[in-house]
Scaffold this motif. Structure first.
Motif, PDB file in Angstrom:
ATOM      1  N   VAL A   6      -9.809 100.114  59.248  1.00 32.69           N
ATOM      2  CA  VAL A   6      -9.763 100.007  60.377  1.00 32.69           C
ATOM      3  C   VAL A   6     -11.190  98.833  61.385  1.00 32.69           C
ATOM      4  O   VAL A   6      -9.854  97.792  62.223  1.00 32.69           O
ATOM      5  CB  VAL A   6     -10.093 101.294  60.908  1.00 32.69           C
ATOM      6  CG1 VAL A   6      -9.858 100.928  62.597  1.00 32.69           C
ATOM      7  CG2 VAL A   6      -9.003 101.951  60.444  1.00 32.69           C
ATOM      8  N   HIS A   7     -12.092  99.044  61.081  1.00 32.56           N
ATOM      9  CA  HIS A   7     -12.856  98.225  61.368  1.00 32.56           C
ATOM     10  C   HIS A   7     -12.440  96.691  61.848  1.00 32.56           C
ATOM     11  O   HIS A   7     -12.228  95.508  61.968  1.00 32.56           O
ATOM     12  CB  HIS A   7     -14.334  98.653  61.187  1.00 32.56           C
ATOM     13  CG  HIS A   7     -15.050  99.602  62.175  1.00 32.56           C
ATOM     14  ND1 HIS A   7     -15.386  99.476  63.099  1.00 32.56           N
ATOM     15  CD2 HIS A   7     -14.966 100.639  61.698  1.00 32.56           C
ATOM     16  CE1 HIS A   7     -15.485 100.434  64.127  1.00 32.56           C
ATOM     17  NE2 HIS A   7     -15.532 101.302  62.765  1.00 32.56           N
ATOM     18  N   LEU A   8     -12.155  96.518  59.958  1.00 30.91           N
ATOM     19  CA  LEU A   8     -12.020  94.820  59.350  1.00 30.91           C
ATOM     20  C   LEU A   8     -10.478  94.270  59.977  1.00 30.91           C
ATOM     21  O   LEU A   8     -10.660  93.315  60.599  1.00 30.91           O
ATOM     22  CB  LEU A   8     -11.806  94.873  57.937  1.00 30.91           C
ATOM     23  CG  LEU A   8     -13.747  95.196  56.981  1.00 30.91           C
ATOM     24  CD1 LEU A   8     -12.648  95.395  55.502  1.00 30.91           C
ATOM     25  CD2 LEU A   8     -13.953  93.708  56.865  1.00 30.91           C
TER      26      LEU A   8
ATOM     27  N   SER B  44     -22.994  99.058  56.228  1.00 31.09           N
ATOM     28  CA  SER B  44     -22.871  98.126  56.258  1.00 31.09           C
ATOM     29  C   SER B  44     -22.312  96.817  56.142  1.00 31.09           C
ATOM     30  O   SER B  44     -21.618  96.235  57.171  1.00 31.09           O
ATOM     31  CB  SER B  44     -23.773  97.218  55.260  1.00 31.09           C
ATOM     32  OG  SER B  44     -23.621  97.704  54.165  1.00 31.09           O
ATOM     33  N   VAL B  45     -20.946  97.858  56.065  1.00 25.45           N
ATOM     34  CA  VAL B  45     -19.218  96.827  56.027  1.00 25.45           C
ATOM     35  C   VAL B  45     -18.869  97.273  57.430  1.00 25.45           C
ATOM     36  O   VAL B  45     -18.086  95.962  57.997  1.00 25.45           O
ATOM     37  CB  VAL B  45     -17.988  97.954  55.235  1.00 25.45           C
ATOM     38  CG1 VAL B  45     -16.665  97.127  55.119  1.00 25.45           C
ATOM     39  CG2 VAL B  45     -18.876  97.555  53.892  1.00 25.45           C
ATOM     40  N   ILE B  46     -19.424  97.962  58.595  1.00 22.01           N
ATOM     41  CA  ILE B  46     -18.782  98.419  59.402  1.00 22.01           C
ATOM     42  C   ILE B  46     -19.381  96.853  60.414  1.00 22.01           C
ATOM     43  O   ILE B  46     -19.375  96.433  61.446  1.00 22.01           O
ATOM     44  CB  ILE B  46     -19.011  99.650  60.359  1.00 22.01           C
ATOM     45  CG1 ILE B  46     -18.045 100.230  59.383  1.00 22.01           C
ATOM     46  CG2 ILE B  46     -18.412  99.987  61.775  1.00 22.01           C
ATOM     47  CD1 ILE B  46     -18.014 102.263  59.892  1.00 22.01           C
TER      48      ILE B  46
ATOM     49  N   LEU C 186      -4.267  96.169  58.683  1.00 20.49           N
ATOM     50  CA  LEU C 186      -3.733  95.469  58.454  1.00 20.49           C
ATOM     51  C   LEU C 186      -3.585  93.560  59.257  1.00 20.49           C
ATOM     52  O   LEU C 186      -3.323  93.269  59.384  1.00 20.49           O
ATOM     53  CB  LEU C 186      -4.876  95.056  56.953  1.00 20.49           C
ATOM     54  CG  LEU C 186      -5.783  95.655  56.216  1.00 20.49           C
ATOM     55  CD1 LEU C 186      -5.905  94.785  55.267  1.00 20.49           C
ATOM     56  CD2 LEU C 186      -7.598  94.562  56.607  1.00 20.49           C
ATOM     57  N   CYS C 187      -2.425  94.713  58.852  1.00 15.10           N
ATOM     58  CA  CYS C 187      -0.967  93.969  59.146  1.00 15.10           C
ATOM     59  C   CYS C 187      -0.096  93.948  60.657  1.00 15.10           C
ATOM     60  O   CYS C 187       0.080  92.685  60.952  1.00 15.10           O
ATOM     61  CB  CYS C 187       0.815  94.572  58.176  1.00 15.10           C
ATOM     62  SG  CYS C 187       0.407  94.275  56.264  1.00 15.10           S
TER      63      CYS C 187
END
Length: 489
Positions: A285-287, A252-254, A315-316
């Protein structure tokens, strides 16, 4: 006796009378006619001729008592005020009156009489510590939802910390489909499960008015999370969604990260504390990919995702390209000094990030020095920094105090939970006394004992009252909810 008190007394008397009538009907000793397979010869002959048979005889005494019982449930059509409407509905449905709901509706009625009926939020939080509380059940919420369906001036409902289950979620879903004025719904920490989450998510497919939904703490799990992710492919009006502590899974997060590459309506999302397995940081990685594509998201909470330095680098890399994110919460992860090097480099060029929550990581002195160098010489957009409980010692804390002194934009800093020495205490005492740091914009307060300066903790922070309600101050005050104050000032 006031009309409402009289109504309540009638409710108590009628409830007692109803019980007596039911008991009388059930224990009635009046002999009734004994029915045989063919009690009415005429009806048999009528059936043979194709005519409608006459009904069998019924005991007149029993019929009269049942009719009397039903007449007790009739409700007058005239309704004066929400509290009287609530009492009428409880009487009609033979439900117990919840005194807490009655008290809140009475306050709303008073506001309406004063002409304050615009944009009312009905606050029936179960963790209210200022007045006696009887927590709202599914049956209570069913009655309450009937009231809200006909109240266009109530556009917010807060029922957090009650005992609503999936049955309560059914009423919430029905309310979202029928009430076209509700823009805020807080269901935080009830007992709603995956099935209830599915009902609410599907109700939002057609809802076009709700702006902010808090499902925090309801264990909708991965199944419920998938329904909410699917909902975001359809709904284009919801702006803020809080699914923290909902036991979301990796799938669900992905799914949320994928959907948010296209959804342009969501401005803030909370995905705190999912149930993740493995050390590959797939969700991060997906976020990170989502942040590269999404140029509308303003607020992102990814607390307790197990983010390490490798994930921080991903993220950066995304933040170099993102030009919309203003609030990033990466607290309670596993970020160390190396992660701060990536972040400090991003902050040299990023001009949109205003609130950064690094609480409960382990950046230590080296990470604090990296941030301090960037905030002193390069970045002029960050307004709020939280480094609570990061194992920072005096050297790093003093360096951050110099950033506050030289950077006119950095107005809030939170440092409690680190290792204070006397130099740290003196540095932050000087910041406050010289006016570089306002007392309400930090979580420490200096005091002097025997000529030595010390720091005490004060109840200020980014979201100090996120999980609980204080008794001595407003839970949404600018000092205790600095994130809200900064983003919407």
């Amino acid at each position: 006796m006031s009309p409402l008190q009289q109504r309540l007394e009638e409710h108590r008397m009628s409830s007692s009378l109803q019980e007596n009538v039911v008991e009388a009907v059930e224990t009635d000793d009046t002999p009734t006619p004994t029915l045989t397979p063919n009690p009415n010869p005429d009806s048999a002959s009528a059936s043979k001729n194709g005519e409608k048979p006459r009904p069998p005889a019924v005991c007149p005494v029993r019929a009269s008592r049942v009719a009397a019982f039903r007449s007790l449930k009739e409700v007058p059509e005239s309704i004066a005020g929400l509290q009287e409407y609530y009492c009428n509905l409880c009487l009609e449905n033979s439900k117990k009156i919840n005194p807490y709901i009655l008290h809140v509706l009475q306050e709303v009625d008073e506001d309406i009489k004063k002409g304050l009926e615009k944009r009312i939020t009905l606050n029936i939080a179960g963790n209210n510590r200022l007045i006696p509380v009887e927590r709202v059940t599914d049956e209570d919420f069913g009655i309450l939802s009937q009231i809200l369906e006909s109240c266009p001036y109530i556009n917010g409902l807060d029922v957090r910390y009650n005992v609503l289950s999936d049955a309560g979620a059914y009423y919430a879903a029905n309310l979202l489909q029928t009430q076209r004025y509700l823009i805020y719904l807080n269901l935080m920490f009830n007992d709603i499960g995956p099935e209830g989450g599915e009902l609410i998510a599907k109700a939002l497919h057609k809802n076009t008015t709700l702006k902010y939904l808090r499902m925090t703490g309801n264990k909708i799990e991965n199944k419920g999370g998938m329904f909410f992710a699917s909902m975001l492919q359809i709904n284009s009006s919801l702006e803020k969604l809080d699914l923290g502590d909902c036991d979301l899974g990796m799938q669900s997060v992905i799914a949320f990260a994928t959907v948010l590459t296209q959804n342009q309506a969501i401005k803030g999302i909370n995905l705190n504390r999912p149930i993740l397995y493995g050390e590959q940081e797939e969700s991060t990685v997906h976020l990170g990919h989502m942040l590269k594509e999404n140029q509308w998201l303003v607020e992102l909470h990814i607390c307790k995702h197990g983010i390490k330095n490798c994930g921080m680098q991903k993220l950066c890399d995304a933040l170099y390209l993102n030009r919309s994110l203003r609030y990033l919460d990466i607290s309670c992860n596993k970020i160390t000094r190396d992660g701060m090097e990536y972040l400090a480099d991003v902050l040299k060029s990023n001009t949109t990030l205003e609130v950064l929550d690094l609480s409960f990581n382990r950046i230590e002195n080296a990470g604090a020095n990296c941030l301090s160098e960037t905030l002193t010489s390069h970045n002029r957009s960050l307004k709020v920094l939280s480094v609570v409980s990061n194992n920072i010692e005096g050297e790093g804390l003093v360096a951050l105090s110099q950033s506050v002194k030289t950077n006119p934009t950095l107005s809030n800093i939170y440092i409690w939970g680190n290792k204070f020495d006397e130099a740290t205490c003196v540095a932050y005492s000087d910041l406050i006394q010289m006016g570089h740091l306002k007392p309400n914009n930090t979580d420490v307060e200096p005091y002097v004992v025997d000529g030595h300066v010390y720091l005490a903790e004060v109840s200020n922070g980014l979201k100090k009252h996120y999980y609980w309600t204080p008794t001595h101050r407003d839970a949404n005050s600018p000092s205790s909810s600095a994130n809200f104050a900064v983003l919407f000032q």
